[in-house]
Design a protein around this motif. Structure first.
Motif, PDB file in Angstrom:
ATOM      1  N   LYS A   1     -38.012 -22.116  15.007  1.00 37.88           N
ATOM      2  CA  LYS A   1     -37.991 -21.153  13.543  1.00 37.88           C
ATOM      3  C   LYS A   1     -38.254 -19.911  13.688  1.00 37.88           C
ATOM      4  N   ALA A   2     -37.978 -18.897  13.115  1.00 41.65           N
ATOM      5  CA  ALA A   2     -38.568 -17.629  13.104  1.00 41.65           C
ATOM      6  C   ALA A   2     -40.139 -17.490  12.610  1.00 41.65           C
ATOM      7  N   GLY A   3     -41.087 -17.074  13.198  1.00 37.77           N
ATOM      8  CA  GLY A   3     -42.300 -16.661  12.922  1.00 37.77           C
ATOM      9  C   GLY A   3     -42.248 -15.482  11.767  1.00 37.77           C
ATOM     10  N   THR A   4     -43.537 -15.184  11.739  1.00 41.35           N
ATOM     11  CA  THR A   4     -43.821 -14.087  10.776  1.00 41.35           C
ATOM     12  C   THR A   4     -43.395 -12.852  11.383  1.00 41.35           C
ATOM     13  N   ASP A   5     -43.615 -12.834  12.907  1.00 39.24           N
ATOM     14  CA  ASP A   5     -43.382 -11.615  13.693  1.00 39.24           C
ATOM     15  C   ASP A   5     -41.886 -11.842  13.979  1.00 39.24           C
ATOM     16  N   GLY A   6     -40.879 -12.690  13.411  1.00 37.78           N
ATOM     17  CA  GLY A   6     -39.319 -12.676  13.713  1.00 37.78           C
ATOM     18  C   GLY A   6     -39.086 -13.320  14.742  1.00 37.78           C
ATOM     19  N   LYS A   7     -39.932 -13.614  15.766  1.00 41.96           N
ATOM     20  CA  LYS A   7     -39.652 -14.223  17.043  1.00 41.96           C
ATOM     21  C   LYS A   7     -39.303 -15.760  16.741  1.00 41.96           C
TER      22      LYS A   7
ATOM     23  N   ARG B   1     -50.410 -39.534  24.857  1.00 39.72           N
ATOM     24  CA  ARG B   1     -49.717 -39.235  26.165  1.00 39.72           C
ATOM     25  C   ARG B   1     -48.357 -38.549  25.749  1.00 39.72           C
ATOM     26  N   GLY B   2     -48.161 -37.125  26.274  1.00 45.75           N
ATOM     27  CA  GLY B   2     -46.848 -36.737  25.946  1.00 45.75           C
ATOM     28  C   GLY B   2     -46.784 -35.988  24.586  1.00 45.75           C
ATOM     29  N   GLY B   3     -45.664 -35.680  24.015  1.00 49.50           N
ATOM     30  CA  GLY B   3     -45.381 -35.136  22.754  1.00 49.50           C
ATOM     31  C   GLY B   3     -45.595 -33.718  22.297  1.00 49.50           C
ATOM     32  N   LYS B   4     -45.988 -32.978  23.594  1.00 47.26           N
ATOM     33  CA  LYS B   4     -46.176 -31.505  23.446  1.00 47.26           C
ATOM     34  C   LYS B   4     -45.137 -30.938  24.006  1.00 47.26           C
ATOM     35  N   LEU B   5     -44.396 -29.834  22.956  1.00 49.58           N
ATOM     36  CA  LEU B   5     -43.329 -28.928  23.534  1.00 49.58           C
ATOM     37  C   LEU B   5     -43.685 -27.531  23.568  1.00 49.58           C
ATOM     38  N   ASP B   6     -43.591 -27.034  24.768  1.00 49.16           N
ATOM     39  CA  ASP B   6     -43.924 -25.775  25.320  1.00 49.16           C
ATOM     40  C   ASP B   6     -42.658 -25.118  25.592  1.00 49.16           C
ATOM     41  N   GLY B   7     -42.671 -23.538  25.632  1.00 48.49           N
ATOM     42  CA  GLY B   7     -41.533 -22.781  25.923  1.00 48.49           C
ATOM     43  C   GLY B   7     -40.625 -22.239  24.779  1.00 48.49           C
ATOM     44  N   ALA B   8     -39.803 -21.334  25.349  1.00 49.25           N
ATOM     45  CA  ALA B   8     -39.032 -20.676  24.220  1.00 49.25           C
ATOM     46  C   ALA B   8     -37.936 -21.504  23.644  1.00 49.25           C
ATOM     47  N   CYS B   9     -37.523 -21.080  22.270  1.00 50.01           N
ATOM     48  CA  CYS B   9     -36.344 -21.750  22.059  1.00 50.01           C
ATOM     49  C   CYS B   9     -35.225 -20.668  21.428  1.00 50.01           C
ATOM     50  N   ASP B  10     -34.113 -20.897  21.688  1.00 46.48           N
ATOM     51  CA  ASP B  10     -32.907 -19.791  21.712  1.00 46.48           C
ATOM     52  C   ASP B  10     -32.254 -19.792  20.314  1.00 46.48           C
ATOM     53  N   ARG B  11     -32.415 -20.660  19.263  1.00 44.71           N
ATOM     54  CA  ARG B  11     -31.411 -20.784  18.174  1.00 44.71           C
ATOM     55  C   ARG B  11     -32.147 -21.426  17.091  1.00 44.71           C
ATOM     56  N   ALA B  12     -32.289 -20.662  16.110  1.00 46.04           N
ATOM     57  CA  ALA B  12     -32.911 -21.054  14.794  1.00 46.04           C
ATOM     58  C   ALA B  12     -32.327 -22.460  14.313  1.00 46.04           C
TER      59      ALA B  12
END
Length: 166
Positions: A51-57, A137-148
């Motif tokens: 999703k796009a944040g308040t900063d548009g990223k 154990r697990g469950g966390k997602l990090d990194g950039a996403c490319d498509r809303a």
């Protein structure tokens, strides 16, 4: 035939190992004065949406959990958005996070303390006032996403401890 001394040592070793394995929960999620109603293992996934944040990223935003609740290797319920926990006997609770502590590894979702805000049905979860999520154990997602609008599911496991006052 084992001696009384060797049996005493075995009993001591078993109780000592159990005591060491049961680490106290961090103060941020402790529930002093409450007693355990039910403790279950959960296996499932944490679902995220791009999703796009308040900063548009674009960034990954937590959407919902989807998990099976297990006791003694048998399915006894489910955990899903709300967050809701539903027992096979028809009782269910909804919670709101009021405390957290980091998981053991960087890839682990945090441990949580949740206050029960609603009850449904009648059964084992009826008296529950607090839920703790521990041993994640697990469950966390990090990194950039490319498509809303893109979704990702990250496998996780945890223990959920259902508590009541007194």
């Amino acid at each position: 035939m084992p001696s009384l001394k060797s049996l005493a040592f075995v009993a001591f070793a078993l109780t000592s190992t159990s005591a060491l394995a049961a680490e106290p929960v961090p103060a941020a999620i402790a529930a002093p004065g409450e007693s355990v109603v039910l403790s279950v293992h959960a296996e499932g996934a944490q679902v995220y949406e791009c999703k796009a944040g308040t900063d548009g990223k674009l960034a990954w935003t937590f959407r919902e959990p989807i998990a099976t609740l297990l006791a003694d290797g048998k399915t006894i319920g489910r955990h899903y958005a709300g967050p809701n926990w539903e027992h096979a006997d028809g009782s269910a609770v909804v919670g709101k996070a009021i405390g957290n502590a980091p998981g053991a590894m960087a890839s682990d979702i945090p441990w949580l303390k949740l206050e029960v805000t609603a009850h449904r049905g009648s059964g084992v979860l009826t008296p529950v006032t607090t839920v703790q999520r521990i041993n994640t154990r697990g469950g966390k997602l990090d990194g950039a996403c490319d498509r809303a609008g893109e979704f990702r599911s990250v496998p996780y496991s945890a223990e959920y401890v259902f508590l009541k006052k007194g």
